[in-house]
Design a protein around this motif. Structure first.
Motif, PDB file in Angstrom:
ATOM      1  N   SER A  59     -98.164 -23.603 -52.105  1.00  0.00           N
ATOM      2  CA  SER A  59     -98.305 -25.635 -51.719  1.00  0.00           C
ATOM      3  C   SER A  59     -96.524 -25.092 -51.622  1.00  0.00           C
ATOM      4  O   SER A  59     -95.669 -25.078 -52.624  1.00  0.00           O
ATOM      5  CB  SER A  59     -98.353 -25.953 -53.031  1.00  0.00           C
ATOM      6  OG  SER A  59     -98.035 -27.894 -52.401  1.00  0.00           O
ATOM      7  N   SER A  60     -96.775 -25.402 -49.827  1.00  0.00           N
ATOM      8  CA  SER A  60     -94.663 -25.526 -49.955  1.00  0.00           C
ATOM      9  C   SER A  60     -94.231 -27.228 -50.441  1.00  0.00           C
ATOM     10  O   SER A  60     -93.124 -26.992 -50.677  1.00  0.00           O
ATOM     11  CB  SER A  60     -94.566 -25.821 -48.318  1.00  0.00           C
ATOM     12  OG  SER A  60     -96.196 -24.942 -47.448  1.00  0.00           O
ATOM     13  N   GLY A  61     -95.153 -27.555 -50.324  1.00  0.00           N
ATOM     14  CA  GLY A  61     -94.983 -29.418 -50.945  1.00  0.00           C
ATOM     15  C   GLY A  61     -94.519 -29.484 -52.420  1.00  0.00           C
ATOM     16  O   GLY A  61     -93.473 -30.035 -52.308  1.00  0.00           O
ATOM     17  N   GLY A  72     -96.851 -19.514 -41.494  1.00  0.00           N
ATOM     18  CA  GLY A  72     -97.860 -18.634 -41.737  1.00  0.00           C
ATOM     19  C   GLY A  72     -99.316 -18.855 -41.467  1.00  0.00           C
ATOM     20  O   GLY A  72    -100.164 -18.144 -41.228  1.00  0.00           O
ATOM     21  N   THR A  73     -99.417 -20.411 -42.401  1.00  0.00           N
ATOM     22  CA  THR A  73    -101.015 -20.293 -41.785  1.00  0.00           C
ATOM     23  C   THR A  73    -101.190 -20.821 -40.616  1.00  0.00           C
ATOM     24  O   THR A  73    -102.514 -20.451 -39.987  1.00  0.00           O
ATOM     25  CB  THR A  73    -100.636 -22.697 -42.199  1.00  0.00           C
ATOM     26  OG1 THR A  73    -100.359 -22.487 -43.633  1.00  0.00           O
ATOM     27  CG2 THR A  73    -101.928 -22.861 -41.883  1.00  0.00           C
ATOM     28  N   ALA A  74    -100.414 -21.638 -39.605  1.00  0.00           N
ATOM     29  CA  ALA A  74    -100.534 -21.178 -37.283  1.00  0.00           C
ATOM     30  C   ALA A  74    -101.148 -19.891 -37.812  1.00  0.00           C
ATOM     31  O   ALA A  74    -102.004 -19.871 -37.059  1.00  0.00           O
ATOM     32  CB  ALA A  74     -99.117 -21.295 -37.278  1.00  0.00           C
ATOM     33  N   ALA A 121    -105.382 -25.939 -47.399  1.00  0.00           N
ATOM     34  CA  ALA A 121    -105.424 -27.013 -46.793  1.00  0.00           C
ATOM     35  C   ALA A 121    -105.214 -26.399 -45.154  1.00  0.00           C
ATOM     36  O   ALA A 121    -106.496 -26.963 -44.337  1.00  0.00           O
ATOM     37  CB  ALA A 121    -104.113 -28.125 -46.840  1.00  0.00           C
ATOM     38  N   GLY A 122    -104.261 -25.283 -45.073  1.00  0.00           N
ATOM     39  CA  GLY A 122    -104.772 -24.940 -43.794  1.00  0.00           C
ATOM     40  C   GLY A 122    -106.368 -23.911 -42.942  1.00  0.00           C
ATOM     41  O   GLY A 122    -106.572 -24.022 -41.918  1.00  0.00           O
ATOM     42  N   ILE A 123    -107.057 -24.237 -43.895  1.00  0.00           N
ATOM     43  CA  ILE A 123    -109.072 -23.850 -43.579  1.00  0.00           C
ATOM     44  C   ILE A 123    -109.662 -24.694 -43.079  1.00  0.00           C
ATOM     45  O   ILE A 123    -109.874 -24.580 -42.655  1.00  0.00           O
ATOM     46  CB  ILE A 123    -109.430 -23.343 -45.244  1.00  0.00           C
ATOM     47  CG1 ILE A 123    -110.367 -21.760 -44.899  1.00  0.00           C
ATOM     48  CG2 ILE A 123    -109.927 -24.216 -45.578  1.00  0.00           C
ATOM     49  CD1 ILE A 123    -110.920 -21.641 -45.399  1.00  0.00           C
ATOM     50  N   LEU A 164    -104.697 -14.904 -49.620  1.00  0.00           N
ATOM     51  CA  LEU A 164    -104.526 -14.975 -47.851  1.00  0.00           C
ATOM     52  C   LEU A 164    -103.690 -16.321 -48.001  1.00  0.00           C
ATOM     53  O   LEU A 164    -102.247 -16.421 -47.372  1.00  0.00           O
ATOM     54  CB  LEU A 164    -105.082 -15.496 -47.189  1.00  0.00           C
ATOM     55  CG  LEU A 164    -106.021 -13.560 -46.960  1.00  0.00           C
ATOM     56  CD1 LEU A 164    -106.829 -13.851 -46.026  1.00  0.00           C
ATOM     57  CD2 LEU A 164    -104.869 -13.001 -46.847  1.00  0.00           C
ATOM     58  N   ASP A 165    -103.365 -17.638 -48.839  1.00  0.00           N
ATOM     59  CA  ASP A 165    -102.967 -18.361 -49.130  1.00  0.00           C
ATOM     60  C   ASP A 165    -101.485 -18.276 -49.716  1.00  0.00           C
ATOM     61  O   ASP A 165    -100.842 -19.356 -49.024  1.00  0.00           O
ATOM     62  CB  ASP A 165    -104.166 -19.996 -49.737  1.00  0.00           C
ATOM     63  CG  ASP A 165    -103.055 -21.547 -49.073  1.00  0.00           C
ATOM     64  OD1 ASP A 165    -102.672 -21.385 -49.116  1.00  0.00           O
ATOM     65  OD2 ASP A 165    -103.849 -22.253 -50.448  1.00  0.00           O
ATOM     66  N   MET A 166    -102.220 -17.679 -50.432  1.00  0.00           N
ATOM     67  CA  MET A 166    -100.550 -17.798 -51.480  1.00  0.00           C
ATOM     68  C   MET A 166     -99.868 -17.057 -50.936  1.00  0.00           C
ATOM     69  O   MET A 166     -98.301 -17.043 -50.728  1.00  0.00           O
ATOM     70  CB  MET A 166    -100.958 -16.935 -52.575  1.00  0.00           C
ATOM     71  CG  MET A 166    -101.623 -17.228 -53.766  1.00  0.00           C
ATOM     72  SD  MET A 166    -102.601 -15.834 -55.038  1.00  0.00           S
ATOM     73  CE  MET A 166    -101.607 -15.970 -56.640  1.00  0.00           C
ATOM     74  N   LEU A 167    -100.102 -15.808 -49.581  1.00  0.00           N
ATOM     75  CA  LEU A 167     -99.174 -15.016 -49.034  1.00  0.00           C
ATOM     76  C   LEU A 167     -98.598 -15.709 -47.905  1.00  0.00           C
ATOM     77  O   LEU A 167     -97.413 -16.269 -47.499  1.00  0.00           O
ATOM     78  CB  LEU A 167     -99.629 -13.868 -48.140  1.00  0.00           C
ATOM     79  CG  LEU A 167     -99.903 -13.015 -49.448  1.00  0.00           C
ATOM     80  CD1 LEU A 167    -100.578 -11.310 -49.073  1.00  0.00           C
ATOM     81  CD2 LEU A 167     -98.632 -11.950 -50.259  1.00  0.00           C
ATOM     82  N   ARG A 168     -99.531 -16.861 -47.544  1.00  0.00           N
ATOM     83  CA  ARG A 168     -99.366 -17.456 -46.036  1.00  0.00           C
ATOM     84  C   ARG A 168     -97.871 -18.420 -46.129  1.00  0.00           C
ATOM     85  O   ARG A 168     -96.668 -19.001 -45.710  1.00  0.00           O
ATOM     86  CB  ARG A 168    -100.090 -17.486 -44.943  1.00  0.00           C
ATOM     87  CG  ARG A 168    -100.614 -19.138 -45.599  1.00  0.00           C
ATOM     88  CD  ARG A 168    -101.983 -19.355 -45.213  1.00  0.00           C
ATOM     89  NE  ARG A 168    -102.797 -20.283 -45.148  1.00  0.00           N
ATOM     90  CZ  ARG A 168    -103.860 -20.201 -46.136  1.00  0.00           C
ATOM     91  NH1 ARG A 168    -104.705 -19.262 -45.905  1.00  0.00           N
ATOM     92  NH2 ARG A 168    -104.718 -20.966 -46.350  1.00  0.00           N
ATOM     93  N   THR A 169     -98.078 -18.716 -47.827  1.00  0.00           N
ATOM     94  CA  THR A 169     -97.330 -20.349 -48.322  1.00  0.00           C
ATOM     95  C   THR A 169     -96.181 -20.250 -48.363  1.00  0.00           C
ATOM     96  O   THR A 169     -94.655 -20.571 -48.163  1.00  0.00           O
ATOM     97  CB  THR A 169     -97.460 -21.280 -49.770  1.00  0.00           C
ATOM     98  OG1 THR A 169     -99.101 -21.355 -49.713  1.00  0.00           O
ATOM     99  CG2 THR A 169     -96.864 -21.435 -50.186  1.00  0.00           C
TER     100      THR A 169
HETATM  101  N1  ASP Z   1    -101.068 -23.425 -48.797  1.00  0.00           N
HETATM  102  C1  ASP Z   1    -100.145 -23.668 -47.086  1.00  0.00           C
HETATM  103  C2  ASP Z   1     -98.366 -24.815 -47.711  1.00  0.00           C
HETATM  104  O1  ASP Z   1     -98.378 -25.066 -48.532  1.00  0.00           O
HETATM  105  C3  ASP Z   1    -101.290 -24.924 -46.126  1.00  0.00           C
HETATM  106  C4  ASP Z   1    -101.743 -23.174 -46.425  1.00  0.00           C
HETATM  107  O2  ASP Z   1    -101.808 -22.374 -45.236  1.00  0.00           O
HETATM  108  O3  ASP Z   1    -103.059 -23.601 -47.270  1.00  0.00           O
HETATM  109  O4  ASP Z   1     -97.785 -23.943 -47.290  1.00  0.00           O
END
Ligand code: ASP
Length: 447
Positions: free
Chosen positions: A289-291, A326-328, A371-373, A400-405
């Motif tokens: 979570s980047s938040g 990463g998400t995009a 959230a990306g999905i 993949l979520d962990m990596l894109r974050t």
């Molecule tokens: N988990 C990602 C983020 O918080 C968002 C996502 O790609 O699901 O940066």
């Protein structure tokens, strides 16, 4: 200070031990015990970070905007930030598209596997499609509307409303600039005092990071393995090419695009940047979570990379909510992968639609796990691919979520360095962990 006392090594140790223990627990059928006795420490760590995220954004942004002292400077920094964010996201999507078209991972999926994946994850896919329904029903100006809250406490009470908080804080900051210094002095002192306190709290919370990361990783491994690790390994090898495409793209974006951006737009040595930002990347990896990672990203950029308060407090909260390279990238690869495995060929027009929708979708993606999905569903619909296709990739999404974050966070930090540098607001970085400890211990002694 010996290397093992440095924060990032301690977090890495927590990560490695978490992986080892997680695999051990999954093999030994200790999933439930792990969820009951270890995972809660990870949740406590995330909750602590989330707890301070809203006040941190509010106080630092109010102080940041108020110190800008004129609106022109604010709009200049704002404009620059948004243009660089959009550019890095577009580059990221393009990298993803090139890789997925070269590797063609969707064509490696045998039809029996496709059918069994679809059957297994159908229920989850329906759930995500339902969640996307809200987003789908919204009008074209809805994102703008979403930024303006009707109630301050409503905005402050949900971390998903970070963009609303950013808006409120900028508004308060602008108000402060308009009123004479004498009248708002007390108010400014209040915000900057609170800001200092919260930054100290980040230091204190980060003392728990190694344990928090250990708990989060082992919890994640046991929950996806659900006491059967071989199933996960099977899935990973079946979707190996797809994962490879996403990971290669993320690595290129993180290790090539951002260093190039830093080289072009700042004097900061690449090693200094990555050393400074490493703990935030590790926390992003473990929390997905980047938040939740925002307080750590802000602290690292300000204290370790020398980005000014003004720029940190404006560029990073905005980035955590709207800049998700990463998400995009992942959304673009996933969309083409799903189309390929369903036997649909996407022409140039469809791929350009992906670029546009992925950039927009990543802006609208909340900075929380998975959230990306949800936004991927919208992209699939835009290019006419059945959204039920997300069933194919749900099994490996968490990893993949962990990596894109990590990429999302690194992108925000790199842009903050570049904006600071172009504004003459990049100071000498301080990479020693010494001063944190000195600060904390002097704090204790004073107390
Ligand atoms: N988990 C990602 C983020 O918080 C968002 C996502 O790609 O699901 O940066």
């Amino acid at each position: 200070m010996p290397w093992y006392r440095k924060l990032h090594w301690q977090i890495i140790a927590g990560l490695i031990l978490g992986v080892l223990y997680g695999v051990f627990a999954a093999l030994m059928g200790l999933g439930e015990i792990t969820q009951d006795w270890i995972t809660p420490f990870g949740t406590i760590f995330i909750n602590l970070l989330k707890l301070i995220a809203v006040p941190l954004v509010l106080t630092s942004l109010v102080c940041g905007v108020a110190s800008l002292s004129d609106i022109r400077k604010l709009s200049r920094i704002g404009g620059k930030t948004i243009v660089i964010y959009l550019a890095t996201t577009t580059i990221s999507v393009t990298i993803g598209l090139v890789i997925v078209n070269l590797l063609q991972p969707g064509h490696q999926i045998p039809s029996e596997l496709r059918d069994s994946l679809q059957a297994t994850y159908q229920a989850d896919a329906d759930l995500q499609t339902d969640k996307a329904q809200d987003t789908r029903d919204r009008g074209p100006l809805q994102p703008l509307l979403d930024m303006v809250p009707e109630n301050f406490f409503g905005a402050a009470s949900d971390n998903r409303n970070m963009l609303q908080m950013v808006f409120v804080a900028i508004l308060i900051g602008i108000g402060i600039i308009q009123v004479s210094k004498q009248k708002v002095n007390v108010l400014l002192e209040f915000f900057s005092g609170l800001n200092e306190v919260i930054i100290r709290l980040v230091d204190i919370i980060m003392l728990m990071a190694p344990l928090g990361v250990f708990a989060l990783i082992s919890g994640t491994i046991t929950s996806i393995a659900a006491d059967d690790l071989s199933q996960v390994l099977e899935l990973l090898s079946a979707l190996g090419f797809y994962c490879l495409a996403v990971v290669t793209g993320l690595i290129i974006q993180t290790l090539l695009t951002y260093p190039t951006l830093l080289k072009l737009g700042s004097p900061m040595p690449i090693v200094t940047f990555f050393k400074g930002i490493a703990p935030a990347q590790l926390v992003g990896f473990s929390t997905s979570s980047s938040g939740a990672t925002l307080p750590v990203t802000m602290e690292r950029c300000k204290e370790k990379l020398g980005v000014s308060e003004e720029v940190t407090s404006f560029v990073l909260p905005l980035g955590a909510t709207i800049n998700m390279d990463g998400t995009a990238l992942y959304q673009a690869v996933a969309a083409v992968f799903i189309a390929q495995s369903l036997g649909m060929e996407l022409g140039l027009a469809a791929q350009l639609t992906i670029v546009l929708t992925a950039v927009l979708a990543s802006i609208g993606t909340a900075a929380v796990p998975s959230a990306g999905i949800i936004m991927l569903v919208i992209i699939l619909e835009a290019i006419g691919v059945p959204s039920a296709g997300i069933a194919l990739i749900l099994g490996v999404d968490r990893i993949l979520d962990m990596l894109r974050t990590v990429t999302n966070i690194t992108g925000d930090a790199a842009v903050s360095v570049v904006v600071a540098s172009t504004e003459n607001q990049l100071h000498d970085p301080d990479l020693s962990d010494e001063h944190d400890r000195v600060r904390l211990s002097s704090q204790n002694n004073n107390g």
